[in-house]
Design a protein around this motif. Sequence first.
Motif, PDB file in Angstrom:
ATOM      1  N   LEU A  20       0.827  -1.206   0.000  1.00 44.15           N
ATOM      2  CA  LEU A  20       0.000   0.000   0.000  1.00 44.15           C
ATOM      3  C   LEU A  20       0.862   1.258   0.000  1.00 44.15           C
ATOM      4  O   LEU A  20       0.582   2.216  -0.734  1.00 44.15           O
ATOM      5  N   ALA A  21       1.916   1.258   0.784  1.00 45.63           N
ATOM      6  CA  ALA A  21       2.824   2.413   0.812  1.00 45.63           C
ATOM      7  C   ALA A  21       3.439   2.637  -0.564  1.00 45.63           C
ATOM      8  O   ALA A  21       3.577   3.785  -1.015  1.00 45.63           O
ATOM      9  N   ALA A  22       3.783   1.560  -1.254  1.00 47.98           N
ATOM     10  CA  ALA A  22       4.350   1.681  -2.601  1.00 47.98           C
ATOM     11  C   ALA A  22       3.316   2.248  -3.576  1.00 47.98           C
ATOM     12  O   ALA A  22       3.652   3.089  -4.420  1.00 47.98           O
ATOM     13  N   ASP A  23       2.077   1.803  -3.452  1.00 47.83           N
ATOM     14  CA  ASP A  23       1.014   2.339  -4.307  1.00 47.83           C
ATOM     15  C   ASP A  23       0.843   3.842  -4.085  1.00 47.83           C
ATOM     16  O   ASP A  23       0.718   4.614  -5.041  1.00 47.83           O
ATOM     17  N   ILE A  24       0.837   4.252  -2.821  1.00 47.67           N
ATOM     18  CA  ILE A  24       0.687   5.676  -2.493  1.00 47.67           C
ATOM     19  C   ILE A  24       1.894   6.459  -3.001  1.00 47.67           C
ATOM     20  O   ILE A  24       1.747   7.526  -3.599  1.00 47.67           O
ATOM     21  N   ALA A  25       3.087   5.925  -2.759  1.00 51.93           N
ATOM     22  CA  ALA A  25       4.310   6.602  -3.215  1.00 51.93           C
ATOM     23  C   ALA A  25       4.311   6.753  -4.727  1.00 51.93           C
ATOM     24  O   ALA A  25       4.706   7.804  -5.259  1.00 51.93           O
ATOM     25  N   GLU A  26       3.852   5.736  -5.423  1.00 51.76           N
ATOM     26  CA  GLU A  26       3.803   5.796  -6.888  1.00 51.76           C
ATOM     27  C   GLU A  26       2.831   6.886  -7.357  1.00 51.76           C
ATOM     28  O   GLU A  26       3.148   7.667  -8.253  1.00 51.76           O
ATOM     29  N   ARG A  70      13.218  -8.643   0.520  1.00 51.15           N
ATOM     30  CA  ARG A  70      11.893  -9.151   0.109  1.00 51.15           C
ATOM     31  C   ARG A  70      10.879  -8.011   0.050  1.00 51.15           C
ATOM     32  O   ARG A  70      10.050  -7.946  -0.861  1.00 51.15           O
ATOM     33  N   ALA A  71      10.947  -7.094   1.001  1.00 51.13           N
ATOM     34  CA  ALA A  71      10.031  -5.950   0.997  1.00 51.13           C
ATOM     35  C   ALA A  71      10.287  -5.068  -0.214  1.00 51.13           C
ATOM     36  O   ALA A  71       9.340  -4.576  -0.842  1.00 51.13           O
ATOM     37  N   ARG A  72      11.541  -4.880  -0.572  1.00 53.81           N
ATOM     38  CA  ARG A  72      11.875  -4.077  -1.749  1.00 53.81           C
ATOM     39  C   ARG A  72      11.310  -4.725  -3.012  1.00 53.81           C
ATOM     40  O   ARG A  72      10.825  -4.040  -3.901  1.00 53.81           O
ATOM     41  N   ASP A  73      11.344  -6.052  -3.076  1.00 51.52           N
ATOM     42  CA  ASP A  73      10.756  -6.754  -4.218  1.00 51.52           C
ATOM     43  C   ASP A  73       9.240  -6.518  -4.285  1.00 51.52           C
ATOM     44  O   ASP A  73       8.680  -6.385  -5.366  1.00 51.52           O
ATOM     45  N   LEU A  74       8.577  -6.481  -3.112  1.00 51.37           N
ATOM     46  CA  LEU A  74       7.134  -6.252  -3.067  1.00 51.37           C
ATOM     47  C   LEU A  74       6.749  -4.866  -3.581  1.00 51.37           C
ATOM     48  O   LEU A  74       5.655  -4.675  -4.106  1.00 51.37           O
ATOM     49  N   CYS A  75       7.631  -3.904  -3.393  1.00 55.82           N
ATOM     50  CA  CYS A  75       7.282  -2.526  -3.765  1.00 55.82           C
ATOM     51  C   CYS A  75       7.950  -2.073  -5.053  1.00 55.82           C
ATOM     52  O   CYS A  75       7.905  -0.889  -5.385  1.00 55.82           O
ATOM     53  N   ALA A  76       8.550  -3.008  -5.777  1.00 59.66           N
ATOM     54  CA  ALA A  76       9.230  -2.637  -7.026  1.00 59.66           C
ATOM     55  C   ALA A  76       8.217  -2.121  -8.045  1.00 59.66           C
ATOM     56  O   ALA A  76       7.254  -2.795  -8.381  1.00 59.66           O
ATOM     57  N   VAL A 109       2.347   1.452   8.840  1.00 58.13           N
ATOM     58  CA  VAL A 109       2.691   0.282   9.653  1.00 58.13           C
ATOM     59  C   VAL A 109       1.599  -0.768   9.508  1.00 58.13           C
ATOM     60  O   VAL A 109       0.449  -0.445   9.232  1.00 58.13           O
ATOM     61  N   GLY A 110       1.974  -2.020   9.728  1.00 55.73           N
ATOM     62  CA  GLY A 110       0.988  -3.092   9.785  1.00 55.73           C
ATOM     63  C   GLY A 110       0.312  -3.100  11.140  1.00 55.73           C
ATOM     64  O   GLY A 110       0.900  -2.674  12.141  1.00 55.73           O
ATOM     65  N   SER A 111      -0.926  -3.594  11.182  1.00 55.29           N
ATOM     66  CA  SER A 111      -1.677  -3.567  12.439  1.00 55.29           C
ATOM     67  C   SER A 111      -1.182  -4.590  13.450  1.00 55.29           C
ATOM     68  O   SER A 111      -1.298  -4.380  14.645  1.00 55.29           O
ATOM     69  N   ARG A 112      -0.646  -5.682  12.986  1.00 55.24           N
ATOM     70  CA  ARG A 112      -0.143  -6.723  13.890  1.00 55.24           C
ATOM     71  C   ARG A 112       1.193  -7.201  13.393  1.00 55.24           C
ATOM     72  O   ARG A 112       1.376  -7.444  12.208  1.00 55.24           O
ATOM     73  N   GLY A 113       2.112  -7.374  14.328  1.00 58.15           N
ATOM     74  CA  GLY A 113       3.428  -7.886  13.967  1.00 58.15           C
ATOM     75  C   GLY A 113       3.446  -9.399  13.973  1.00 58.15           C
ATOM     76  O   GLY A 113       2.409 -10.054  13.997  1.00 58.15           O
ATOM     77  N   ARG A 114       4.642  -9.944  14.000  1.00 57.04           N
ATOM     78  CA  ARG A 114       4.800 -11.397  13.964  1.00 57.04           C
ATOM     79  C   ARG A 114       4.511 -12.034  15.313  1.00 57.04           C
ATOM     80  O   ARG A 114       4.252 -13.214  15.398  1.00 57.04           O
ATOM     81  N   ASN A 115       4.541 -11.268  16.378  1.00 59.00           N
ATOM     82  CA  ASN A 115       4.339 -11.822  17.708  1.00 59.00           C
ATOM     83  C   ASN A 115       2.981 -11.399  18.252  1.00 59.00           C
ATOM     84  O   ASN A 115       2.846 -10.363  18.882  1.00 59.00           O
ATOM     85  N   PRO A 136       1.435  11.764  10.531  1.00 61.54           N
ATOM     86  CA  PRO A 136       0.255  10.918  10.279  1.00 61.54           C
ATOM     87  C   PRO A 136       0.680   9.458  10.146  1.00 61.54           C
ATOM     88  O   PRO A 136       1.697   9.153   9.514  1.00 61.54           O
ATOM     89  N   VAL A 137      -0.098   8.565  10.754  1.00 62.47           N
ATOM     90  CA  VAL A 137       0.188   7.134  10.724  1.00 62.47           C
ATOM     91  C   VAL A 137      -0.965   6.410  10.058  1.00 62.47           C
ATOM     92  O   VAL A 137      -2.117   6.563  10.464  1.00 62.47           O
ATOM     93  N   LEU A 138      -0.654   5.623   9.032  1.00 61.75           N
ATOM     94  CA  LEU A 138      -1.629   4.775   8.362  1.00 61.75           C
ATOM     95  C   LEU A 138      -1.387   3.353   8.835  1.00 61.75           C
ATOM     96  O   LEU A 138      -0.298   2.813   8.624  1.00 61.75           O
ATOM     97  N   VAL A 139      -2.389   2.765   9.484  1.00 61.29           N
ATOM     98  CA  VAL A 139      -2.280   1.393   9.990  1.00 61.29           C
ATOM     99  C   VAL A 139      -3.019   0.484   9.014  1.00 61.29           C
ATOM    100  O   VAL A 139      -4.189   0.680   8.745  1.00 61.29           O
TER     101      VAL A 139
END
Length: 141
Positions: A20-26, A70-76, A109-115, A136-139
């Motif tokens: 989503l951040a990549a979409d907004i940045a684009e 891996r995150a960079r690949d997701l937002c390419a 940020v994501g709403s829930r982490g790995r833990n 501003p924070v987008l969850v």
Amino acid sequence: MKRILVAVDGSETSQRAVKLAADIAEKFTAELELLHVMPPPPVFSEPAVIINVAELERAQYESARQLLDRARDLCARPGLTSTSQILAGPAAELIAERADAGGFDLLVVGSRGRNLIASALLGGVSHRVIHLSKKPVLVVH
């Protein structure tokens, strides 16, 4: 909107946050920074416990680097500029500080982490970031 910071922890919601951040940045032709915060190294009070802390830190750093790759690949996206950064320490505090000090217009940020257990007991990193950040924070769920 010129700069967007997205916190990355490898969780499913974090991956959705990256996309989503990549979409907004684009859409805004904004710069995107991927940030991962490693936990501080463990502190042992027993002298009998011997651990190679430097090796542990190296392993954590390598894991963080792979996670950010891996995150960079997701937002390419064509024309999207992204950078990445690794910090170590208390996650919510460092994420909020980076957003404020880095001149970012939006923090994602994501709403829930790995833990999930820690999130339920401690309120989670995203919850703390909302309260600590002056930006501003987008969850993302």
